[in-house]
Design a protein around this motif. Structure first.
Motif, PDB file in Angstrom:
ATOM      1  N   GLN A   1      10.047  13.705   2.735  1.00  0.00           N
ATOM      2  CA  GLN A   1       9.100  14.771   2.391  1.00  0.00           C
ATOM      3  C   GLN A   1       8.807  15.653   3.597  1.00  0.00           C
ATOM      4  N   VAL A   2       8.782  15.048   4.783  1.00  0.00           N
ATOM      5  CA  VAL A   2       8.616  15.849   6.001  1.00  0.00           C
ATOM      6  C   VAL A   2       9.808  16.791   6.164  1.00  0.00           C
ATOM      7  N   HIS A   3      11.004  16.276   5.926  1.00  0.00           N
ATOM      8  CA  HIS A   3      12.214  17.100   6.039  1.00  0.00           C
ATOM      9  C   HIS A   3      12.196  18.240   5.024  1.00  0.00           C
TER      10      HIS A   3
ATOM     11  N   LEU B   1       5.268  17.452   3.763  1.00  0.00           N
ATOM     12  CA  LEU B   1       4.344  16.729   4.619  1.00  0.00           C
ATOM     13  C   LEU B   1       4.600  17.139   6.062  1.00  0.00           C
ATOM     14  N   VAL B   2       3.613  16.921   6.907  1.00  0.00           N
ATOM     15  CA  VAL B   2       3.743  17.258   8.331  1.00  0.00           C
ATOM     16  C   VAL B   2       4.237  16.064   9.129  1.00  0.00           C
ATOM     17  N   ASP B   3       3.777  14.876   8.777  1.00  0.00           N
ATOM     18  CA  ASP B   3       4.094  13.668   9.530  1.00  0.00           C
ATOM     19  C   ASP B   3       4.353  12.534   8.550  1.00  0.00           C
ATOM     20  N   VAL B   4       5.193  11.593   8.944  1.00  0.00           N
ATOM     21  CA  VAL B   4       5.505  10.459   8.055  1.00  0.00           C
ATOM     22  C   VAL B   4       4.246   9.700   7.673  1.00  0.00           C
TER      23      VAL B   4
ATOM     24  N   PHE C   1       0.551   7.819   3.829  1.00  0.00           N
ATOM     25  CA  PHE C   1      -0.408   6.750   3.562  1.00  0.00           C
ATOM     26  C   PHE C   1      -1.780   7.288   3.151  1.00  0.00           C
ATOM     27  N   TYR C   2      -1.939   8.610   3.135  1.00  0.00           N
ATOM     28  CA  TYR C   2      -3.219   9.197   2.752  1.00  0.00           C
ATOM     29  C   TYR C   2      -3.142   9.880   1.391  1.00  0.00           C
ATOM     30  N   LEU C   3      -2.100   9.546   0.629  1.00  0.00           N
ATOM     31  CA  LEU C   3      -1.984   9.953  -0.763  1.00  0.00           C
ATOM     32  C   LEU C   3      -1.936   8.703  -1.622  1.00  0.00           C
ATOM     33  N   THR C   4      -2.281   8.838  -2.903  1.00  0.00           N
ATOM     34  CA  THR C   4      -2.043   7.738  -3.827  1.00  0.00           C
ATOM     35  C   THR C   4      -0.555   7.680  -4.131  1.00  0.00           C
ATOM     36  N   LEU C   5      -0.108   6.601  -4.757  1.00  0.00           N
ATOM     37  CA  LEU C   5       1.321   6.477  -5.017  1.00  0.00           C
ATOM     38  C   LEU C   5       1.819   7.576  -5.947  1.00  0.00           C
TER      39      LEU C   5
ATOM     40  N   ALA D   1      -1.585  18.903  -1.330  1.00  0.00           N
ATOM     41  CA  ALA D   1      -1.427  17.576  -0.723  1.00  0.00           C
ATOM     42  C   ALA D   1      -1.923  17.545   0.713  1.00  0.00           C
ATOM     43  N   LEU D   2      -1.627  18.573   1.498  1.00  0.00           N
ATOM     44  CA  LEU D   2      -2.025  18.564   2.905  1.00  0.00           C
ATOM     45  C   LEU D   2      -3.535  18.604   3.062  1.00  0.00           C
ATOM     46  N   ARG D   3      -4.225  19.319   2.183  1.00  0.00           N
ATOM     47  CA  ARG D   3      -5.696  19.347   2.246  1.00  0.00           C
ATOM     48  C   ARG D   3      -6.264  17.973   1.891  1.00  0.00           C
ATOM     49  N   ARG D   4      -5.686  17.328   0.890  1.00  0.00           N
ATOM     50  CA  ARG D   4      -6.147  15.988   0.535  1.00  0.00           C
ATOM     51  C   ARG D   4      -5.937  15.019   1.700  1.00  0.00           C
ATOM     52  N   ILE D   5      -4.797  15.105   2.319  1.00  0.00           N
ATOM     53  CA  ILE D   5      -4.495  14.219   3.451  1.00  0.00           C
ATOM     54  C   ILE D   5      -5.483  14.429   4.585  1.00  0.00           C
ATOM     55  N   GLU D   6      -5.739  15.685   4.921  1.00  0.00           N
ATOM     56  CA  GLU D   6      -6.661  15.991   6.019  1.00  0.00           C
ATOM     57  C   GLU D   6      -8.060  15.464   5.721  1.00  0.00           C
ATOM     58  N   ARG D   7      -8.522  15.646   4.496  1.00  0.00           N
ATOM     59  CA  ARG D   7      -9.866  15.201   4.122  1.00  0.00           C
ATOM     60  C   ARG D   7      -9.970  13.667   4.187  1.00  0.00           C
ATOM     61  N   ARG D   8      -8.988  12.990   3.635  1.00  0.00           N
ATOM     62  CA  ARG D   8      -9.043  11.531   3.583  1.00  0.00           C
ATOM     63  C   ARG D   8      -8.836  10.911   4.960  1.00  0.00           C
TER      64      ARG D   8
END
Length: 849
Positions: free
Chosen positions: A671-673, A677-680, A684-688, A698-705
């Motif tokens: 997903q980074v490629h 996503l920005v980093d592998v 781990f900050y998303l649900t499956l 997705a990036l906003r959710r990751i940053e918030r969590r």
């Protein structure tokens, strides 16, 4: 995007709705009646085709999941299909419909094309997989009845759902043929389905296996399952279920792999409003809400397996498994509807990214052998005074209901060893050696399978907890009066990590030159000097590589990724004198044979000695330096065997967790490629479901969590939540001459300097007193150099206690806030018999942890 799904309450409709929500879309759903497993974020309306037609306007795409086949569950037939397709054409909305391989497929195809709508018709091959809805049951019946030389292409439910999500986000229209890439002979399928019965279930008509135009490959889609793998998954799901023409039904006496995972935050069946328990400043997205009738939760039982704060992905995957365990065990025990609903929805809950057990829910209907008092003693602490039911006490079950629960529970306990053995064998057999070689589709469907496997593992673990406690009453009674009755660690618990590290330590002790070389910390140099050590080290890492500190945290790093921890642990253990082996067991006195389903063959140190008629004076004296093996009664043997099997289930579950960890990292890298996503580690900050179909935000959710979790790292969450929770207030260090009290679980008295171990630090120097909130199997194995161990949470059979008894060092558990009140460098005296921790001298101001 607003997606209208008709037939959303069917097995396939619920799976599709969950995937669409994970991709970040809004879902409107229509079905005959509400379903308890429908995700709560679906805007559901009960009704028929006319109801669905009234909701078409204002949506972006309509997906018709109601089957057109007559006399099957959730069927709307051709008329419902025509009505919705016409409505979609009238409003200019895309219309997507999967049409199963069957006698009505041609008519359904013609109806959609004649409607004039912009459509995607998915001509699906016969469906299969562990979901085992009516489609899959019909596929099994077909494969078992057609001639062995008949060729078939199959399709997995997972791949159909994946393609439908792909289709709703695409602008393409037309007819698509969707099937697995390979062709399967019915004879080979029949061999894989040996022992499965499909009597009375109609079969599919014959199909063409030619590679026709208009396949999903033309849309850039690739199935993750082959036809042969679909059959294997059918066989996997059929174990423990009875197949019918309407779908599979669970066998009350078996524990099959879960076909459905209960959703988070579903409302109680009676409509009770759920409430938040966190202060506004502490509330985070991943928190659960509670039913105020069942307000008490505790971390005593969960903290060892799930040391927090957990990442959102770990919360999502593991709590899904624990909800499944609650529902399965509630069905086994025949719980009343309201209590069963609480066991399923909030038997475990998350507050502040930490996992808690629902004490009120468990006390409302205690398992066989438990009482409300034992529930609070086990989950909160002895003599705990908690108001478990502040609003109203649930009605007690009648004698007949409780007796029936005992019978069902006894049947499950009798077969528990078989369940665990099969699960552990599957965990070893199903491992994928190289996840990097898997296609994107294969990675996705593998992750979904592992989620269900983890749910199966946590169900077995919870059942094992009940079985071991039920049989362990005599052992607990003896331990209250004399902790030496617990004996050596491996005599009570199947500790998977520490004994393996001791074997490496023995090799270092046997060669002074080798140990001197190891002191330099150069593993490769040690390998070159001793090929025997190198081979033993590689074998050990291969065997326990899935274990390690914080081993259930998907973002964690197990021993397989940090073998230097194993080397350091072995080196630390080698600095101690070799433990004195227990005396040879006394020949057994003839006694009734234990249940073969609970008691394992007893060999070596891990075996429990039978009880003999020898007097107390005839037994060797037990000291910390020469621990002896305790005598065991028949019931104590059953308890020990039950705990060993539970630990085997945990080990297999952690093995599946480690495989999922590898898949998540591989998928995250892809997903980074792709620029999603920005980093592998963002994975781990998303649900499956979010990770497999990343939403636009997705990036906003990751940053918030991520910010929520980092903030909670600095917060000390309470061990017990009762209606609300707030961070534990800062406490002053224990002054000189004062002491903390806990439970002594390994005898002996020592003095040493405190080393407080945080979540990110697991090392301890020789002679120090290791103080930790809780220790899982991976961390406890690293306590070799410690002079004593003190934990905030835990009990006589916790990992820290087991390893301490094996080391022959004092251990105190349940000291509540020791890790907060004992500053690093404090000189303390630890009494592992009385449970007292006395401060002899405060820590120097210059000492830092």
């Amino acid at each position: 995007m607003r997606v209208l799904i008709s037939g959303v309450t069917s097995d396939l409709g619920r799976a599709f709705a969950r995937a669409v929500l994970g991709a970040g879309h809004d879902v409107l759903g229509v079905g005959a009646e509400a379903h308890r497993d429908l995700p709560p974020d679906v805007a559901f309306t009960a009704g028929d085709a006319a109801t669905a037609e009234s909701l078409v306007a204002g949506t972006d795409v309509v997906v018709h999941m109601s089957p057109v086949e007559r006399e099957v569950p959730e069927s709307g037939g051709i008329p419902a299909l025509r009505r919705l397709a016409t409505a979609a054409a009238r409003h200019g909305i895309r219309f997507v419909v999967p049409i199963a391989h069957g006698p009505d497929a041609a008519d359904a195809d013609k109806v959609v094309r004649d409607s004039g709508t912009r459509h995607v018709v998915v001509r699906a091959a016969p469906l299969g997989g562990r979901l085992l809805d009516w489609h899959a049951c019909r596929t099994v019946a077909t494969l078992l009845t057609v001639p062995r030389d008949t060729q078939w292409r199959l399709l997995h439910h997972d791949d159909l759902v994946r393609f439908l999500v792909h289709a709703i986000t695409s602008d393409r229209v037309g007819v698509v043929t969707l099937s697995a890439p390979d062709v399967l002979l019915a004879g080979a399928a029949r061999d894989s389905l040996k022992g499965v019965s499909a009597r009375g279930i109609p079969a599919w008509p014959a199909m063409s296996t030619s590679d026709r135009k208009g396949s999903a490959r033309d849309w850039g889609f690739e199935c993750g399952w082959t036809s042969a793998e679909v059959v294997a998954d059918l066989a996997r799901g059929a174990r423990g279920r009875k197949l019918t023409k309407d779908g599979a039904e669970p066998d009350a006496a078996r524990l099959p792999i879960p076909a459905h995972v209960p959703p988070r935050r579903r409302q109680p069946a009676d409509g009770t409003t759920l409430t938040s328990v966190a202060l506004p400043s502490m509330a985070v997205e991943m928190d659960d809400r509670i039913d105020p009738r069942y307000p008490v939760f505790a971390a005593q039982q969960t903290a060892e397996l799930f040391p927090g704060p957990l990442t959102p992905l770990s919360i999502d995957v593991h709590t899904a498994g624990l909800r499944t365990a609650g529902r399965t065990l509630g069905r086994v025990l025949g719980l009343p509807t309201s209590v069963a609903d609480e066991w399923t929805g909030r038997g475990h809950a998350v507050f502040g990214h930490h996992l808690y057990t629902g004490v009120s829910a468990l006390a409302a209907a205690p398992p066989p052998g438990w009482t409300e008092r034992t529930v609070t003693d086990q989950l909160i602490g002895p003599r705990a005074d908690a108001d478990l039911f502040p609003l109203e006490r649930p009605a007690r079950r009648g004698i007949v209901a409780r007796a029936a629960a005992w019978v069902r529970f006894a049947g499950m306990a009798r077969r528990y060893r078989t369940f665990v053995r099969d699960y552990a064998a599957a965990a070893a057999k199903e491992q994928v050696a190289d996840v990097a070689a898997l296609s994107d589709g294969a990675l996705v469907v593998r992750a979904l399978l592992l989620r269900d496997r983890l749910a199966e593992g946590w169900t077995l673990t919870q059942l094992g907890q009940f079985v071991a406690y039920f049989a362990g009453a005599p052992l607990r009674k003896r331990a209250k009066a004399d902790i030496a009755a617990l004996g050596r660690g491996v005599d009570v618990e199947h500790e998977p990590v520490y004994p393996a590290i001791v074997g490496l330590a023995d090799l270092l002790r046997a060669d002074d030159d080798l140990r001197a070389l190891a002191e330099w910390g150069d593993l490769e140099a040690v390998r070159q000097k001793s090929p025997e050590f190198g081979a033993a080290f590689d074998e050990l890492v291969a065997r326990i590589g899935h274990r390690g500190p914080c081993e259930t945290e998907l973002a964690g790093t197990p021993f397989g990724q940090r073998p230097e921890l194993v080397f350091a642990a072995a080196l630390s253990a080698s600095r101690r004198p070799a433990p004195t082996p227990p005396p040879a067991p006394t020949p057994p006195t003839p006694s009734p044979s234990p249940s073969p389903d609970l008691v394992e063959p007893e060999t070596g140190d891990a075996a429990a000695d039978p009880e003999t008629e020898k007097s107390e004076e005839d037994q060797p004296e037990s000291t910390p330096d020469t621990p002896v093996r305790a005598k065991r009664t028949l019931l104590e043997k059953l308890a020990i065997a039950g705990r060993r099997q539970r630990d085997t289930a945990v080990d297999a579950t952690v093995r599946y967790t480690n495989e999922l960890r590898g898949i998540v990292r591989e998928w995250g890298g892809r997903q980074v490629h792709a620029g999603r996503l920005v980093d592998v580690d963002d994975a781990f900050y998303l649900t499956l479901d979010e990770l497999l179909n990343p939403p636009a935000d997705a990036l906003r959710r990751i940053e918030r969590r991520r910010a929520d979790r980092e903030r909670l790292r600095r917060v000390r969450v309470p061990a017990v939540v009762s209606g609300s929770w707030r961070p534990e207030a800062a406490v002053d260090p224990v002054p000189e001459g004062k002491q903390l009290h806990g439970v002594g679980v390994s005898p002996g008295v020592v003095e040493g300097l405190v080393r407080v171990l945080t979540d990110d630090k697991a090392d301890v120097e020789a002679g120090e007193v290791a103080v930790v909130r809780v220790a899982d199997a991976g961390r406890a194995a690293l306590f070799g150099p410690a002079a004593a161990i003190v934990t905030d949470l835990g009990g006589p059979l916790s990992r820290a206690a087991v390893v301490a008894r094996e080391l022959g060092i004092p251990c105190v558990t349940g000291a509540r806030d020791a890790s907060a009140r004992l500053a690093p460098g404090t000189l303390v005296r630890v009494d592992g018999t009385t449970g007292d921790v006395l401060v002899l001298a405060p820590a120097p101001m210059t000492v830092h942890n």
